[in-house]
Design an enzyme around this catalytic site. Structure first.
Site, PDB file in Angstrom:
ATOM      1  N   HIS A  72       0.838  -1.111   0.160  1.00 50.10           N
ATOM      2  CA  HIS A  72       0.039   0.012   0.121  1.00 50.10           C
ATOM      3  C   HIS A  72       0.916   1.170  -0.112  1.00 50.10           C
ATOM      4  CE1 HIS A  72      -4.120  -1.532   1.461  1.00 50.10           C
ATOM      5  NE2 HIS A  72      -3.589  -2.480   0.414  1.00 50.10           N
ATOM      6  N   TYR A 202      -9.176   5.773   6.946  1.00 48.98           N
ATOM      7  CA  TYR A 202      -9.354   6.099   8.403  1.00 48.98           C
ATOM      8  C   TYR A 202     -10.401   7.234   8.358  1.00 48.98           C
ATOM      9  CZ  TYR A 202      -4.876   3.539   9.695  1.00 48.98           C
ATOM     10  OH  TYR A 202      -3.790   2.663  10.022  1.00 48.98           O
ATOM     11  N   PRO A 293      -4.463   0.849  18.589  1.00 46.52           N
ATOM     12  CA  PRO A 293      -4.242   0.163  17.170  1.00 46.52           C
ATOM     13  C   PRO A 293      -4.127   1.326  16.138  1.00 46.52           C
ATOM     14  CG  PRO A 293      -6.328  -0.435  18.018  1.00 46.52           C
ATOM     15  CD  PRO A 293      -5.683   0.098  19.187  1.00 46.52           C
ATOM     16  N   LYS A 297       1.061   0.009  14.887  1.00 45.25           N
ATOM     17  CA  LYS A 297       2.349  -0.029  15.457  1.00 45.25           C
ATOM     18  C   LYS A 297       2.772  -1.174  16.113  1.00 45.25           C
ATOM     19  CE  LYS A 297       3.428   3.164  13.017  1.00 45.25           C
ATOM     20  NZ  LYS A 297       4.191   2.678  11.819  1.00 45.25           N
ATOM     21  N   TYR A 384       4.101   6.579   9.754  1.00 47.68           N
ATOM     22  CA  TYR A 384       3.379   5.471   9.350  1.00 47.68           C
ATOM     23  C   TYR A 384       4.024   4.453   8.764  1.00 47.68           C
ATOM     24  CZ  TYR A 384      -1.058   2.992   8.418  1.00 47.68           C
ATOM     25  OH  TYR A 384      -2.031   2.164   8.381  1.00 47.68           O
TER      26      TYR A 384
END
Ligand code: RFL
Ligand code: PHB
Length: 393
Positions: A72, A202, A293, A297, A384
């Protein structure tokens, strides 16, 4: 039994540690209180950082990951009316993440360890970590056949997760903990339906956070922010899909529905225990720290810990150099606190408290900023995709 490194826990941390050590000719024994089937089926993480994938590939665990995993190159951040994309490679000099379930990472690790003849004991009970402040620590346990066993070792790695037996062995006077319980939980569902998105979404929504993730081109993973006291029984599949429809809604986009394979509610907390070493006991992964979550990580932190620990143990056995072991806790904790901050920050930006309109406006302002300012987007992206593993040292 005698071994060099006794490892408690066959989650990602314990299994990968034994694998990394074996590659350096260091013996270990791994003890797990659950069954192999249970450990392989436990649905958890789904996103692997760039350097986690690189490490797994470098140590011979990348075949299925590269065949079945999905690379991704970004995520979508959403709020009502807008879905904005964060482009990871463009912002981080070519780094990405991979979607590959923790269940699959664990299966690959177990296959590799069993093929190598690893002493891997499932279904043990009564695990006790003993004499950690001596040069000859030991682990006592009862094996699957009911026989009492003792593993004498040089070093014990406590990789037994948040509820394990290792961390409580560190005397309270020698350690410190920090904790934050969040006033929300995640209701997660695994569904037999092709993802309705190319990359993870998200979503901020006044009714609460929602997320669309996936496990493969045929299986979706979805989450809803709920109250920690919520009863899963109050969430029939239809209600879950309707709520996901509301929170993920965007003009011209629809969410595909399919049979729900699994659903559960997970509370959210941040937790750090330091130091991550006492005598000859070294903690790694969730045994030492928990993150909510939202930043994806936890698994990646566990991998970073055991990579450091394996390197430090290699230096000790190869050259008698114990500097790495002495510095393990401080080095690991630098990354832990960075990821603790990032996970808290993502959580705070995306989860809503009903009726707190001031908080809502701040969150929307922050979302608009991170999706429009290259500086802010870069900060999110580099956290990220993960800091280079070497950066900890
Ligand atoms: P684990 O996986 O908890 O493994 C510890 C193992 O120790 C065993 N054990 C014992 N064995 C012997 N004797 C005892 N007394 C024992 N007590 C416990 C346990 O049975 C278990 O097998 O810890 P480890 O290895 O440190 O790995 C950590 C990760 O599992 C965890 O951080 C992640 O799953 C967190 N997480 C995520 N991390 C990511 O990097 N990316 C994600 O996308 C992500 N999503 C998530 C997540 C965790 C979630 N939940 C359910 C907590 C999503 C969710 C919903
Ligand atoms: C997941 O796919 O389970 C997942 C993905 C991203 C997160 C958390 C969980 O931040």
């Amino acid at each position: 039994m005698r071994t060099q490194v006794g490892i408690v826990g066959a989650g990602p941390a314990g299994l990968l540690l034994s694998h990394l050590l074996a590659r350096q000719g260091i013996e270990s024994v791994v003890l797990e209180n659950r069954s192999q089937e249970y450990v392989e089926a436990r649905v958890r993480a789904g996103v692997l950082e760039h350097d986690t994938v690189q490490l797994l590939t470098d140590v011979g665990l990348g075949d299925r990951l590269h065949r079945e995993g999905l690379r991704h190159d970004g995520i979508h951040l959403q709020w009502p009316g807008t879905r904005a994309h964060i482009d990871f490679p463009g912002l981080t000099g070519g780094r990405s993440v991979w979607v590959y379930g923790q269940t699959e990472v664990v299966k690959d690790l177990i296959r590799a360890r069993q093929a190598a003849g690893q002493q891997l004991f499932f279904d043990v009970s009564g695990t006790a970590v003993c004499d950690i402040d001596s040069a000859q620590p030991a682990i006592r346990f009862v094996d699957a056949d009911g026989s009492e066993q003792v593993v004498a070792c040089d070093v014990i790695a406590g990789c037994d997760g948040f509820h394990g037996v290792s961390r409580p062995r560190i005397p309270a006077a020698a350690s410190r903990t920090w904790e934050r319980q969040y006033p929300f939980a995640w209701l997660g569902v695994l569904a037999q339906v092709a993802p309705s998105t190319d990359e993870l979404i998200y979503a901020w929504h006044p009714r609460g956070f929602a997320m669309h993730s996936m496990r493969s081109t045929r299986v979706s993973r979805l989450y809803l922010q709920v109250d920690p006291a919520e009863d899963i029984g109050a969430w029939p599949d239809e209600r879950i899909w309707d709520e996901l429809d509301t929170r993920l809604a965007l003009d011209g986009w629809t969410l595909g529905r399919g049979p729900v394979l699994e659903k559960s509610i997970t509370p959210m907390r941040s937790f750090v225990s330091a130091p991550m070493r006492f005598g000859n006991l070294f903690l790694a992964g969730d045994a030492a720290h928990i993150v909510p979550p939202t930043g994806a990580k936890g698994l990646n932190l566990a991998v970073a810990d055991v990579r450091l620990l394996a390197e430090a143990l290699t230096a000790k056995y190869r050259r008698g150099d114990t500097n790495g072991l002495d510095g393990y806790s401080d080095s690991a904790l630098r990354r832990v606190w960075r990821k603790t901050h990032f996970s808290w920050w993502m959580t705070s930006m995306l989860h809503t408290t009903s009726g707190d309109e001031f908080e809502h406006q701040l969150q929307l302002s922050q979302l608009k900023y991170v999706t429009s300012s290259p500086a802010a987007a870069t900060s999110l992206a580099e956290n990220y995709v993960g800091l280079p593993l070497d950066a900890t040292r």
